[in-house]
Design a protein around this motif. Structure first.
Motif, PDB file in Angstrom:
ATOM      1  N   ARG A   1      -1.009  -5.506  59.062  1.00  0.00           N
ATOM      2  CA  ARG A   1       0.265  -5.892  58.451  1.00  0.00           C
ATOM      3  C   ARG A   1       0.024  -6.574  57.111  1.00  0.00           C
ATOM      4  NH1 ARG A   1       1.331  -7.078  63.979  1.00  0.00           N
ATOM      5  NH2 ARG A   1       0.426  -9.147  63.704  1.00  0.00           N
ATOM      6  N   LYS A   2       0.998  -6.401  56.216  1.00  0.00           N
ATOM      7  CA  LYS A   2       0.907  -6.996  54.893  1.00  0.00           C
ATOM      8  C   LYS A   2       1.078  -8.508  55.001  1.00  0.00           C
ATOM      9  CE  LYS A   2       0.503  -5.909  50.468  1.00  0.00           C
ATOM     10  NZ  LYS A   2      -0.621  -5.113  49.944  1.00  0.00           N
TER      11      LYS A   2
ATOM     12  N   SER B   1      11.240  -7.539  57.337  1.00  0.00           N
ATOM     13  CA  SER B   1      11.682  -6.439  56.468  1.00  0.00           C
ATOM     14  C   SER B   1      10.931  -6.421  55.141  1.00  0.00           C
ATOM     15  CB  SER B   1      13.191  -6.547  56.208  1.00  0.00           C
ATOM     16  OG  SER B   1      13.921  -6.468  57.419  1.00  0.00           O
TER      17      SER B   1
ATOM     18  N   ARG C   1       7.942  -7.016  54.510  1.00  0.00           N
ATOM     19  CA  ARG C   1       6.576  -6.484  54.596  1.00  0.00           C
ATOM     20  C   ARG C   1       6.506  -5.041  54.114  1.00  0.00           C
ATOM     21  NH1 ARG C   1       3.091  -9.728  57.657  1.00  0.00           N
ATOM     22  NH2 ARG C   1       4.100 -11.166  59.111  1.00  0.00           N
ATOM     23  N   GLU C   2       7.631  -4.327  54.172  1.00  0.00           N
ATOM     24  CA  GLU C   2       7.641  -2.914  53.792  1.00  0.00           C
ATOM     25  C   GLU C   2       7.821  -2.713  52.290  1.00  0.00           C
ATOM     26  OE1 GLU C   2       6.916  -0.857  56.119  1.00  0.00           O
ATOM     27  OE2 GLU C   2       7.005  -2.405  57.684  1.00  0.00           O
TER      28      GLU C   2
ATOM     29  N   SER D   1       7.062  -2.106  48.551  1.00  0.00           N
ATOM     30  CA  SER D   1       5.959  -1.533  47.791  1.00  0.00           C
ATOM     31  C   SER D   1       5.729  -2.298  46.487  1.00  0.00           C
ATOM     32  CB  SER D   1       6.226  -0.053  47.490  1.00  0.00           C
ATOM     33  OG  SER D   1       5.214   0.486  46.677  1.00  0.00           O
TER      34      SER D   1
ATOM     35  N   SER E   1      18.202   3.087  50.097  1.00  0.00           N
ATOM     36  CA  SER E   1      17.264   2.119  49.524  1.00  0.00           C
ATOM     37  C   SER E   1      17.364   2.043  48.011  1.00  0.00           C
ATOM     38  CB  SER E   1      15.823   2.485  49.927  1.00  0.00           C
ATOM     39  OG  SER E   1      15.666   2.425  51.328  1.00  0.00           O
TER      40      SER E   1
END
Length: 415
Positions: free
Chosen positions: A161-162, A271, A273-274, A276, A303
């Motif tokens: 995970r980020k 949320s 973490r996704e 970019s 998005s």
């Protein structure tokens, strides 16, 4: 009756052609073996020859020796027992057929055939393995669920995970301990890795350090050494101190500016973490009059950001209508400009020279060019995941110390 008497031979004193007085003086083969055993036989052969060819009579007398016979009998019994225990026949036959030096050893695991029995309701049946099922083509790591004979395969996700880098500026005030504990308890529920960077002005207080130590999460306690007399907006310089720390140590993660007096949901941290490059979302807040709630943030088509919510006429000139707690970005933008094709390599900082309320838009303009490089969170931007509430009164008295057991006589007025 006739009787026959055997008389002694009258030739007792007569000599024999071989030159001896003994008629049986001719050496037998056994005697020849004994006579030549000392010089030609090996010790093992002398021992065996002595057992089989030794006389049964003692030298001193012509009587039979029972002691030596029992010893020989026991020895032969022991040798026979050893020969019977050793499987010479099978081993020698195998050695003759297959030479161990030329034999190839192969370690092969063959899958066992298993009958799987399933019970559906009150009806049971057995699935017999097919011929093609006995062949194992490939081994794949995963979780397989069998429901109503339909196989649903879920491959385990081993991607890390980020990391979340949460930056919180704080200062000494009456409700500081309450706000820090509330935000810290929320961060404890967020799945790691999470790094909480707390920044104070001029000096690190012992009370804040104690709260961070007892929170049980990874943190870094920083101090902004900016002269407070020249500071127009304290939070701007505290955030810049955290940005310099991230840039100097090249921390990799998603940077989020979370003030301690805001309210956050766990869904928000999961949320972001996704993200970019840059992500934004709507934030609910109270108006300055505190008699109505307003919404500030993006309008999204999935998005994609296509517009902005704004209700204040004084802020219509802003390029991006975003609250400070309404966006997050990738930390590599700060220290790796080539990766994101930034036109300049100038350090990204918040500006204290602009008017109040314009710090957000001037900072975002250094990260992205326009809305095409933004991501709306969640898709559609239909959910409010954090609130910015202006409920703290500036007239509250700050009690001496953080423990109130000795300051119960202090009365703090409230509006």
């Amino acid at each position: 009756m006739a009787s026959i008497r055997r008389t002694l031979s009258p030739y007792n004193d007569r000599s024999y052609p071989n030159g001896s007085s003994n008629p049986f003086s001719v050496q037998s083969p056994s005697q020849k073996l004994l006579s030549h055993g000392r010089t030609t036989f090996s010790p093992v052969r002398r021992f065996i020859t002595g057992i089989f060819l030794q006389k049964h009579y003692s030298r001193k007398s012509n009587q039979f020796s029972w002691k030596k016979s029992l010893i020989r009998c026991f020895l032969f019994f022991f040798l026979g027992f050893l020969l019977g225990m050793a499987p010479f026949n099978n081993d020698f036959n195998e050695l003759k057929q297959d030479d161990l030096r030329n034999r190839d050893f192969s370690f092969e695991m063959k899958p066992a055939v298993v009958n799987v029995e399933k019970n559906v309701g009150d009806i049971g049946f057995v699935e017999k393995p097919k011929e093609n099922d006995l062949m194992v083509d490939a081994v794949e790591l995963g979780v397989v669920e069998r429901r109503d004979r339909n196989e649903i395969k879920r491959i385990l996700d081993f991607l890390p995970r980020k990391q979340l880098i949460v930056v919180t500026p704080t200062y000494n005030r009456a409700l500081q301990a309450y706000y820090l504990n509330r935000l810290g308890q929320v961060l404890r529920l967020v799945r790691p890795p999470v790094l909480w960077i707390v920044v104070e002005m001029n000096a690190a207080s012992m009370e804040t350090a104690e709260i961070l130590r007892n929170m049980g999460i990874m943190y870094r306690h920083l101090v902004c050494m900016k002269n407070s007399t020249d500071v127009k907006d304290r939070g701007v310089h505290q955030r810049n101190t955290a940005i310099e720390h991230i840039e100097r140590h090249r921390l990799d993660g998603i940077v989020y500016f979370a003030d301690d007096d805001n309210i956050y949901s766990l869904e928000l941290f999961e949320s972001i973490r996704e993200i970019s490059r840059f992500g934004t979302w709507p934030v609910g807040m109270l108006a300055q009059s505190k008699n109505k709630a307003i919404l500030e943030g993006p309008v999204c088509n999935g998005s994609q950001v296509i517009g902005w919510h704004t209700n204040e006429k004084s802020k219509r000139l802003r390029r991006f209508h975003v609250d400070m707690s309404g966006f997050a970005f990738n930390s590599t933008i700060l220290w790796d400009p080539k990766r994101w094709h930034r036109p300049t390599s100038d350090p990204i900082r918040q500006l204290d020279t602009v008017k109040e309320g314009f710090q957000e838009t001037t900072f975002i303009e250094q990260i992205v060019e326009d809305e095409r490089q933004m991501e709306g969170i969640p898709p559609g931007c239909y959910r409010i995941m954090n609130w910015h509430l202006h409920i703290e009164s500036r007239e509250l008295l700050y009690p001496k110390g953080w423990m109130l057991q000795k300051n119960l006589h202090v009365v703090t007025p409230s509006n």
